[in-house]
Design an enzyme around this catalytic site. Structure first.
Site, PDB file in Angstrom:
ATOM      1  N   SER A 146      25.659   4.293  14.159  1.00 44.96           N
ATOM      2  CA  SER A 146      25.809   2.765  13.103  1.00 44.96           C
ATOM      3  C   SER A 146      26.136   4.325  11.798  1.00 44.96           C
ATOM      4  O   SER A 146      24.998   5.092  11.797  1.00 44.96           O
ATOM      5  CB  SER A 146      25.160   1.689  13.116  1.00 44.96           C
ATOM      6  OG  SER A 146      25.593   0.972  11.455  1.00 44.96           O
ATOM      7  N   TYR A 159      17.927  -3.978  12.225  1.00 45.35           N
ATOM      8  CA  TYR A 159      19.199  -3.197  13.058  1.00 45.35           C
ATOM      9  C   TYR A 159      19.202  -1.186  12.772  1.00 45.35           C
ATOM     10  O   TYR A 159      19.383  -0.793  13.978  1.00 45.35           O
ATOM     11  CB  TYR A 159      19.891  -3.702  11.939  1.00 45.35           C
ATOM     12  CG  TYR A 159      21.498  -3.089  12.547  1.00 45.35           C
ATOM     13  CD1 TYR A 159      22.174  -3.585  14.061  1.00 45.35           C
ATOM     14  CD2 TYR A 159      22.066  -2.202  12.035  1.00 45.35           C
ATOM     15  CE1 TYR A 159      23.488  -2.951  14.756  1.00 45.35           C
ATOM     16  CE2 TYR A 159      23.567  -1.777  12.915  1.00 45.35           C
ATOM     17  CZ  TYR A 159      23.824  -2.375  13.503  1.00 45.35           C
ATOM     18  OH  TYR A 159      25.208  -1.497  14.260  1.00 45.35           O
TER      19      TYR A 159
END
Length: 254
Positions: A146, A159
């Site tokens: 990501s 995250y």
């Protein structure tokens, strides 16, 4: 004068495993690999959506099959992979998020996210590489990371921590397995319009934050990642390893 020859983006004759292929990014990656000629094994905990995708791919004359697979059950996952022929390509798209303020993070949320995004990804990568090395074959391992593996974000401490860790072990494994001609890279998407991100896009403040950060002025779509995965899986990227391919619309450029 002899002109250079463009490396092939085709994957004919290669076996590809896509984990987390039941929806979203993983499903898109599986379709892209199949269209490039690979025999694709789609894997996830939910078999029904996998079988639906496989059926559509076969209708188009492409090679695909589905298996049930859970990255959090490491012993079973390793045993299952050990019973299969080695893969030329791995795309690990299994992942989840528990967003919220860092001050409100629970140990359950932390352990759940890390169990899939870090622990599961690490041992899946290792298991597939073991198969490649045992067979004496080169390969391409692609972890779907990501942009949050390179920056921070609102309500995304856990995250971001998991994806920063993925970037770290990807680099280390690339160094270790380079002599075996195994390439290990990440794809780092920005916010992609999927079921996983729907709640974020429905929040006006979060959507405004996203649109302000993406320099190209739009959120990502699954199709934006399909070319990236073909590039990293194919001979077109034969000298690319230990790196992150950011498909983020310029988010991390600043």
């Amino acid at each position: 004068m002899t002109l250079p020859k463009t490396p092939s983006f085709r994957l004919d004759g290669r076996r590809a495993l896509v984990v987390g292929a039941s929806s979203g990014i993983g499903s898109g990656c599986a379709v892209a690999l199949a269209e490039a000629g690979a025999h694709v094994v789609l894997a996830a905990r939910r078999i029904a959506p996998l079988e639906a995708t496989v059926a559509e791919l076969k209708e188009r004359g492409l090679c695909a099959e589905a298996i049930t697979f859970d990255v959090t059950d490491i012993a079973k996952a390793e045993a299952d992979l050990g019973s299969l022929a080695p893969f030329d390509v791995l795309v690990n798209s299994a992942g989840l998020a528990r967003h919220g303020p860092a001050l409100e993070t629970t140990t359950e949320d932390f352990d759940t996210v890390m169990g899939v995004n870090l622990r599961g990804a690490y041992f899946l990568t290792r298991a597939v590489a073991q198969g490649m090395i045992k067979a004496g074959m080169p390969g391409s391992i692609i972890n779907v990371s990501s942009q949050m593996g390179h920056v921070g974000g609102i309500d995304r401490a856990v995250y971001a921590a998991s994806k920063h860790a993925v970037e770290g072990f990807t680099k280390a494994m690339a160094i270790e397995w380079g002599p075996a001609r195994i390439r290990v890279n990440t794809i780092c998407p920005t916010f992609i319009l999927t079921d996983l991100t729907r709640a974020t896009f429905e929040n006006p403040n979060r959507r405004a934050w996203i649109e302000d950060k993406i320099k190209l002025g739009r959120a990502g779509e699954i199709e934006d990642l399909m070319g990236a995965v073909i590039y990293l899986a194919s001979d077109a990227s034969s000298l690319v390893t230990g790196t992150a391919l950011k498909v983020d619309g310029g988010w991390t450029a600043e």
